[in-house]
Design a protein around this motif. Structure first.
Motif, PDB file in Angstrom:
ATOM      1  N   THR A 135       0.829  -1.196   0.000  1.00  0.00           N
ATOM      2  CA  THR A 135       0.000   0.000   0.000  1.00  0.00           C
ATOM      3  C   THR A 135       0.866   1.251   0.000  1.00  0.00           C
ATOM      4  OG1 THR A 135      -0.111   0.046   2.401  1.00  0.00           O
ATOM      5  CG2 THR A 135      -1.870  -1.145   1.253  1.00  0.00           C
ATOM      6  N   ALA A 136       0.261   2.341  -0.398  1.00  0.00           N
ATOM      7  CA  ALA A 136       0.916   3.650  -0.398  1.00  0.00           C
ATOM      8  C   ALA A 136      -0.171   4.702  -0.222  1.00  0.00           C
ATOM      9  CB  ALA A 136       1.659   3.876  -1.700  1.00  0.00           C
ATOM     10  N   THR A 137       0.252   5.903   0.081  1.00  0.00           N
ATOM     11  CA  THR A 137      -0.647   7.048   0.142  1.00  0.00           C
ATOM     12  C   THR A 137      -0.158   8.050  -0.887  1.00  0.00           C
ATOM     13  OG1 THR A 137      -0.999   6.677   2.491  1.00  0.00           O
ATOM     14  CG2 THR A 137      -1.613   8.829   1.634  1.00  0.00           C
ATOM     15  N   VAL A 138      -1.066   8.529  -1.723  1.00  0.00           N
ATOM     16  CA  VAL A 138      -0.714   9.443  -2.808  1.00  0.00           C
ATOM     17  C   VAL A 138      -1.380  10.792  -2.551  1.00  0.00           C
ATOM     18  CG1 VAL A 138      -0.787   9.838  -5.308  1.00  0.00           C
ATOM     19  CG2 VAL A 138      -0.557   7.507  -4.412  1.00  0.00           C
ATOM     20  N   THR A 139      -0.600  11.855  -2.702  1.00  0.00           N
ATOM     21  CA  THR A 139      -1.108  13.217  -2.536  1.00  0.00           C
ATOM     22  C   THR A 139      -0.932  13.948  -3.855  1.00  0.00           C
ATOM     23  OG1 THR A 139      -0.434  13.218  -0.220  1.00  0.00           O
ATOM     24  CG2 THR A 139      -0.842  15.361  -1.224  1.00  0.00           C
ATOM     25  N   ALA A 140      -1.995  14.601  -4.305  1.00  0.00           N
ATOM     26  CA  ALA A 140      -1.931  15.374  -5.547  1.00  0.00           C
ATOM     27  C   ALA A 140      -2.284  16.821  -5.243  1.00  0.00           C
ATOM     28  CB  ALA A 140      -2.882  14.798  -6.593  1.00  0.00           C
ATOM     29  N   LYS A 189      -3.827  22.069  -9.803  1.00  0.00           N
ATOM     30  CA  LYS A 189      -3.067  22.626 -10.930  1.00  0.00           C
ATOM     31  C   LYS A 189      -3.047  24.152 -10.882  1.00  0.00           C
ATOM     32  CE  LYS A 189      -1.146  22.451 -15.055  1.00  0.00           C
ATOM     33  NZ  LYS A 189       0.183  22.011 -15.284  1.00  0.00           N
ATOM     34  N   ASP A 190      -4.171  24.792 -10.544  1.00  0.00           N
ATOM     35  CA  ASP A 190      -4.225  26.248 -10.604  1.00  0.00           C
ATOM     36  C   ASP A 190      -3.598  26.937  -9.392  1.00  0.00           C
ATOM     37  OD1 ASP A 190      -6.256  25.360  -8.990  1.00  0.00           O
ATOM     38  OD2 ASP A 190      -7.704  26.854  -9.634  1.00  0.00           O
ATOM     39  N   LYS A 191      -3.774  26.425  -8.201  1.00  0.00           N
ATOM     40  CA  LYS A 191      -3.256  27.072  -6.989  1.00  0.00           C
ATOM     41  C   LYS A 191      -1.990  26.411  -6.441  1.00  0.00           C
ATOM     42  CE  LYS A 191      -6.814  29.837  -6.530  1.00  0.00           C
ATOM     43  NZ  LYS A 191      -6.758  31.232  -6.747  1.00  0.00           N
ATOM     44  N   GLY A 192      -1.740  25.161  -6.808  1.00  0.00           N
ATOM     45  CA  GLY A 192      -0.552  24.468  -6.327  1.00  0.00           C
ATOM     46  C   GLY A 192      -0.688  23.902  -4.928  1.00  0.00           C
ATOM     47  N   GLY A 193      -1.832  24.055  -4.298  1.00  0.00           N
ATOM     48  CA  GLY A 193      -2.033  23.542  -2.946  1.00  0.00           C
ATOM     49  C   GLY A 193      -2.579  22.125  -2.947  1.00  0.00           C
ATOM     50  N   LEU A 194      -2.599  21.534  -1.774  1.00  0.00           N
ATOM     51  CA  LEU A 194      -3.111  20.180  -1.600  1.00  0.00           C
ATOM     52  C   LEU A 194      -4.544  20.073  -2.108  1.00  0.00           C
ATOM     53  CD1 LEU A 194      -2.910  17.332  -0.279  1.00  0.00           C
ATOM     54  CD2 LEU A 194      -3.790  18.391   1.778  1.00  0.00           C
ATOM     55  N   LEU A 195      -4.800  19.054  -2.911  1.00  0.00           N
ATOM     56  CA  LEU A 195      -6.145  18.853  -3.435  1.00  0.00           C
ATOM     57  C   LEU A 195      -6.750  17.552  -2.924  1.00  0.00           C
ATOM     58  CD1 LEU A 195      -8.422  19.851  -5.230  1.00  0.00           C
ATOM     59  CD2 LEU A 195      -7.341  18.681  -7.139  1.00  0.00           C
ATOM     60  N   VAL A 196      -6.025  16.442  -3.102  1.00  0.00           N
ATOM     61  CA  VAL A 196      -6.551  15.142  -2.669  1.00  0.00           C
ATOM     62  C   VAL A 196      -5.442  14.270  -2.108  1.00  0.00           C
ATOM     63  CG1 VAL A 196      -8.513  15.052  -4.262  1.00  0.00           C
ATOM     64  CG2 VAL A 196      -6.339  14.131  -4.981  1.00  0.00           C
ATOM     65  N   VAL A 197      -5.824  13.425  -1.162  1.00  0.00           N
ATOM     66  CA  VAL A 197      -4.947  12.384  -0.628  1.00  0.00           C
ATOM     67  C   VAL A 197      -5.748  11.096  -0.702  1.00  0.00           C
ATOM     68  CG1 VAL A 197      -3.641  11.572   1.366  1.00  0.00           C
ATOM     69  CG2 VAL A 197      -3.828  14.030   0.929  1.00  0.00           C
ATOM     70  N   TRP A 198      -5.157  10.052  -1.297  1.00  0.00           N
ATOM     71  CA  TRP A 198      -5.894   8.809  -1.479  1.00  0.00           C
ATOM     72  C   TRP A 198      -5.016   7.588  -1.235  1.00  0.00           C
ATOM     73  CZ3 TRP A 198      -4.115   6.273  -6.006  1.00  0.00           C
ATOM     74  CH2 TRP A 198      -3.457   7.072  -6.946  1.00  0.00           C
ATOM     75  N   LEU A 232      -8.803  10.120   1.458  1.00  0.00           N
ATOM     76  CA  LEU A 232      -8.437  10.328   2.857  1.00  0.00           C
ATOM     77  C   LEU A 232      -8.578  11.807   3.204  1.00  0.00           C
ATOM     78  CD1 LEU A 232      -5.245   8.085   2.906  1.00  0.00           C
ATOM     79  CD2 LEU A 232      -7.553   7.489   3.669  1.00  0.00           C
ATOM     80  N   GLU A 233      -8.269  12.669   2.242  1.00  0.00           N
ATOM     81  CA  GLU A 233      -8.458  14.110   2.366  1.00  0.00           C
ATOM     82  C   GLU A 233      -8.864  14.629   1.005  1.00  0.00           C
ATOM     83  OE1 GLU A 233      -5.029  16.105   4.032  1.00  0.00           O
ATOM     84  OE2 GLU A 233      -4.666  14.432   5.385  1.00  0.00           O
ATOM     85  N   GLY A 234      -9.701  15.634   0.992  1.00  0.00           N
ATOM     86  CA  GLY A 234     -10.143  16.211  -0.262  1.00  0.00           C
ATOM     87  C   GLY A 234     -10.948  17.458  -0.006  1.00  0.00           C
ATOM     88  N   PRO A 235     -11.529  18.041  -1.036  1.00  0.00           N
ATOM     89  CA  PRO A 235     -12.327  19.252  -0.866  1.00  0.00           C
ATOM     90  C   PRO A 235     -13.416  19.054   0.191  1.00  0.00           C
ATOM     91  CG  PRO A 235     -11.975  18.802  -3.181  1.00  0.00           C
ATOM     92  CD  PRO A 235     -11.452  17.617  -2.419  1.00  0.00           C
ATOM     93  N   GLY A 236     -13.439  19.953   1.156  1.00  0.00           N
ATOM     94  CA  GLY A 236     -14.421  19.865   2.235  1.00  0.00           C
ATOM     95  C   GLY A 236     -14.006  18.973   3.384  1.00  0.00           C
ATOM     96  N   ALA A 237     -12.903  18.285   3.260  1.00  0.00           N
ATOM     97  CA  ALA A 237     -12.442  17.377   4.321  1.00  0.00           C
ATOM     98  C   ALA A 237     -10.923  17.478   4.483  1.00  0.00           C
ATOM     99  CB  ALA A 237     -12.846  15.945   3.993  1.00  0.00           C
ATOM    100  N   MET A 238     -10.452  18.697   4.713  1.00  0.00           N
ATOM    101  CA  MET A 238      -9.022  18.931   4.904  1.00  0.00           C
ATOM    102  C   MET A 238      -8.738  19.190   6.380  1.00  0.00           C
ATOM    103  SD  MET A 238      -7.394  18.854   2.068  1.00  0.00           S
ATOM    104  CE  MET A 238      -7.547  19.049   0.325  1.00  0.00           C
TER     105      MET A 238
END
Length: 180
Positions: free
Chosen positions: A67-72, A75-84, A138-144
């Motif tokens: 297993t791994a955890t991926v963070t993306a 594109k427009d702001k460069g900030g954290l968007l999703v962790v899965w 695991l993290e995303g819009p509305g759940a940061m």
């Protein structure tokens, strides 16, 4: 090939963020997050590494069926968007999935020392991995998280430079007046 337990909206967000970003941050069972270049292919992030001229994957503990955890990032702001969460699949050089992933990766590999024979070198010296979405975000819009996410810098032998000599600003200012 992606796992069906991923909600459709989450999968769409994972795919779009991975397609638009040149890097993802990957954390395996060992070590800290590491920024890695990738391609999105056939429902997963595909990576190549661990060869002499490629990005290092060693130290992350990425093993087949692990297993791994991926963070993306956005594109427009460069900030954290999703962790899965992801399931790691190591592709074998003798299979069609490996050839298809390598064709995509080779097209995105910048400054390759051997662009014509890159697939042969990767088959000989590198690992090609698929990181398949394996669950809801695991993290995303509305759940940061609310707190800071900055990590301490990794230990290194690098040092900061010494202070600039006191007379340097005066020298530079004088040089600027002569040429200007």
């Amino acid at each position: 090939m992606a796992t069906t337990s991923v909600p459709a909206l989450d999968l769409a967000l994972i795919e779009e963020s991975a397609k638009k970003s040149a890097l993802v941050w990957v954390r395996g069972p060992e070590g800290p997050d590491r920024a890695l270049w990738h391609v999105w292919h056939d429902g997963a992030v595909c990576l190549v590494g661990d060869g002499p001229a490629e990005q290092p994957l060693a130290g992350l503990g990425l093993v087949h069926q692990g297993t791994a955890t991926v963070t993306a990032r956005s594109k427009d702001k460069g900030g954290l968007l999703v962790v899965w969460p992801a399931r790691v699949v190591e592709l074998s050089p003798d299979g069609e999935p490996w050839r298809a992933a390598v064709a995509e990766l080779a097209g995105k590999r910048l400054n390759a020392p051997d662009a014509v024979t890159i697939a042969e070198r990767w088959a000989r010296e590198c690992r090609v991995l698929r990181l398949e979405p394996a669950g809801a975000l695991l993290e995303g819009p509305g759940a940061m998280p609310d707190g800071p996410r900055a990590a301490a810098p990794l230990p290194t032998a690098a040092t900061t430079r010494r202070p600039a000599p006191a007379g340097l600003p005066k020298l530079l200012l004088r040089r600027g007046r002569r040429t200007g």
